[in-house]
Design a protein around this motif. Structure first.
Motif, PDB file in Angstrom:
ATOM      1  N   LEU A  93       0.825  -1.199   0.000  1.00 18.58           N
ATOM      2  CA  LEU A  93       0.000   0.000   0.000  1.00 18.58           C
ATOM      3  C   LEU A  93       0.862   1.252   0.000  1.00 18.58           C
ATOM      4  CD1 LEU A  93      -2.850   1.187   0.138  1.00 18.58           C
ATOM      5  CD2 LEU A  93      -2.700   1.075   2.622  1.00 18.58           C
ATOM      6  N   GLN A  94       1.972   1.182   0.793  1.00 16.17           N
ATOM      7  CA  GLN A  94       2.885   2.319   0.845  1.00 16.17           C
ATOM      8  C   GLN A  94       3.540   2.543  -0.513  1.00 16.17           C
ATOM      9  OE1 GLN A  94       2.979   4.146   3.550  1.00 16.17           O
ATOM     10  NE2 GLN A  94       4.406   5.653   2.719  1.00 16.17           N
ATOM     11  N   SER A  95       3.948   1.435  -1.146  1.00 18.87           N
ATOM     12  CA  SER A  95       4.551   1.541  -2.483  1.00 18.87           C
ATOM     13  C   SER A  95       3.537   2.085  -3.487  1.00 18.87           C
ATOM     14  CB  SER A  95       5.053   0.167  -2.948  1.00 18.87           C
ATOM     15  OG  SER A  95       6.062  -0.315  -2.095  1.00 18.87           O
ATOM     16  N   ALA A  96       2.303   1.569  -3.366  1.00 16.72           N
ATOM     17  CA  ALA A  96       1.252   2.054  -4.273  1.00 16.72           C
ATOM     18  C   ALA A  96       0.994   3.534  -4.028  1.00 16.72           C
ATOM     19  CB  ALA A  96      -0.024   1.243  -4.071  1.00 16.72           C
ATOM     20  N   LYS A  97       1.024   3.922  -2.727  1.00 13.21           N
ATOM     21  CA  LYS A  97       0.810   5.322  -2.395  1.00 13.21           C
ATOM     22  C   LYS A  97       1.930   6.185  -2.957  1.00 13.21           C
ATOM     23  CE  LYS A  97       0.060   8.435   1.529  1.00 13.21           C
ATOM     24  NZ  LYS A  97       0.008   8.547   3.008  1.00 13.21           N
ATOM     25  N   ALA A  98       3.192   5.681  -2.807  1.00 12.93           N
ATOM     26  CA  ALA A  98       4.330   6.421  -3.360  1.00 12.93           C
ATOM     27  C   ALA A  98       4.219   6.510  -4.879  1.00 12.93           C
ATOM     28  CB  ALA A  98       5.641   5.737  -2.967  1.00 12.93           C
ATOM     29  N   GLY A  99       3.796   5.394  -5.496  1.00 12.44           N
ATOM     30  CA  GLY A  99       3.599   5.412  -6.944  1.00 12.44           C
ATOM     31  C   GLY A  99       2.501   6.376  -7.346  1.00 12.44           C
ATOM     32  N   LEU A 100       1.447   6.409  -6.517  1.00  9.57           N
ATOM     33  CA  LEU A 100       0.345   7.335  -6.795  1.00  9.57           C
ATOM     34  C   LEU A 100       0.812   8.782  -6.667  1.00  9.57           C
ATOM     35  CD1 LEU A 100      -2.640   7.840  -7.379  1.00  9.57           C
ATOM     36  CD2 LEU A 100      -3.078   7.665  -4.923  1.00  9.57           C
TER      37      LEU A 100
END
Length: 244
Positions: free
Chosen positions: A130-137
């Motif tokens: 989720l953190q990676s997805a958030k960073a990607g977002l």
């Protein structure tokens, strides 16, 4: 997601090829309190080679509490294990609870601790994802903002270019109007020049004619002078003859 009749019909059609679509149809019926229909669609979602983990968990809960089907803790344990194999943390926690308290199975603290640890690992991994997805977002948002700024610059440039084109069009209209005006004046002057040229030619012809007339008159005058001269000479000759 609110399923309208049209969306629901599409989900039903897609469920033949998509387990998660069948799960969503089941969730729709569950939200309406139609638990038996919900369980029917949950079964569809886990029947294929790639069962939906959320549908597995939903079936486990249905069998645990007897909702839409008869209570069956063995079946509940079975579907929770299927969901846990897909790394669903809530299924791992329920299995830990089952083994810790001996629900539908012999009490086993080691298995309970193992499932608790696995649930924590799944949650930690999901948090990292989720953190990676958030960073990607966030990165995607930055890219979108940069693209939006570039778009705004291009839009302003385009608008400026359009404004300049409009100015050029207006200038072209003015020049065209001025040119047409001068063309009209030139044509008028050209007409005048043609008339003047004709009048000049007529005048030259008249001058040439008058010059010819003058020359003719000069010749006649010379001829008359010569005649007068000859007459005077003849007269003088006669007078001299009479004297002798």
């Amino acid at each position: 997601m609110i399923l309208t009749k049209q969306v629901l019909e599409k989900k039903v059609k897609d469920s033949e090829y998509n387990p998660h679509a069948a799960y969503e149809v089941g969730e729709h019926y569950y939200s309406q309190g139609e638990y038996e229909k919900a369980v029917h669609w949950y079964h569809k979602a886990v029947a294929g080679a790639d069962p939906d983990p959320l549908a597995c968990y939903a079936l486990g809960y249905a069998f645990q509490v007897g909702q839409g089907t008869s209570m069956d803790l063995i079946q509940a344990l079975h579907y929770y294990e299927m969901a846990a194999m897909k790394d669903l943390p809530q299924a791992c926690y329920n299995l830990a609870y089952f083994y810790q308290n001996g629900i539908g199975v012999a009490r086993n603290q080691k298995l309970a601790d193992r499932y608790s640890e696995r649930a924590l690992e799944c949650l930690t991994r999901q948090a990292h994802e989720l953190q990676s997805a958030k960073a990607g977002l966030l990165e995607l948002q930055r890219v979108i903002e940069a693209q939006k700024r570039n778009y705004d610059i291009l839009l302003k440039t385009h608008q400026k270019a359009l404004y300049m084109v409009d100015e050029q069009k207006n200038e072209h209209k003015k020049l065209t109007s001025e040119l047409e005006k001068w063309i009209g004046l030139y044509r008028k002057e050209e007409g005048k020049n043609v008339q003047l040229a004709k009048e000049k030619e007529d005048l030259l012809q008249l001058i040439r004619y008058n010059q010819n007339q003058l020359l003719d008159c000069q010749r006649l005058l010379e001829e008359e002078k010569n005649k007068v001269k000859m007459m005077n000479q003849n007269r003088e000759n006669r007078m001299g003859y009479l004297q002798y």
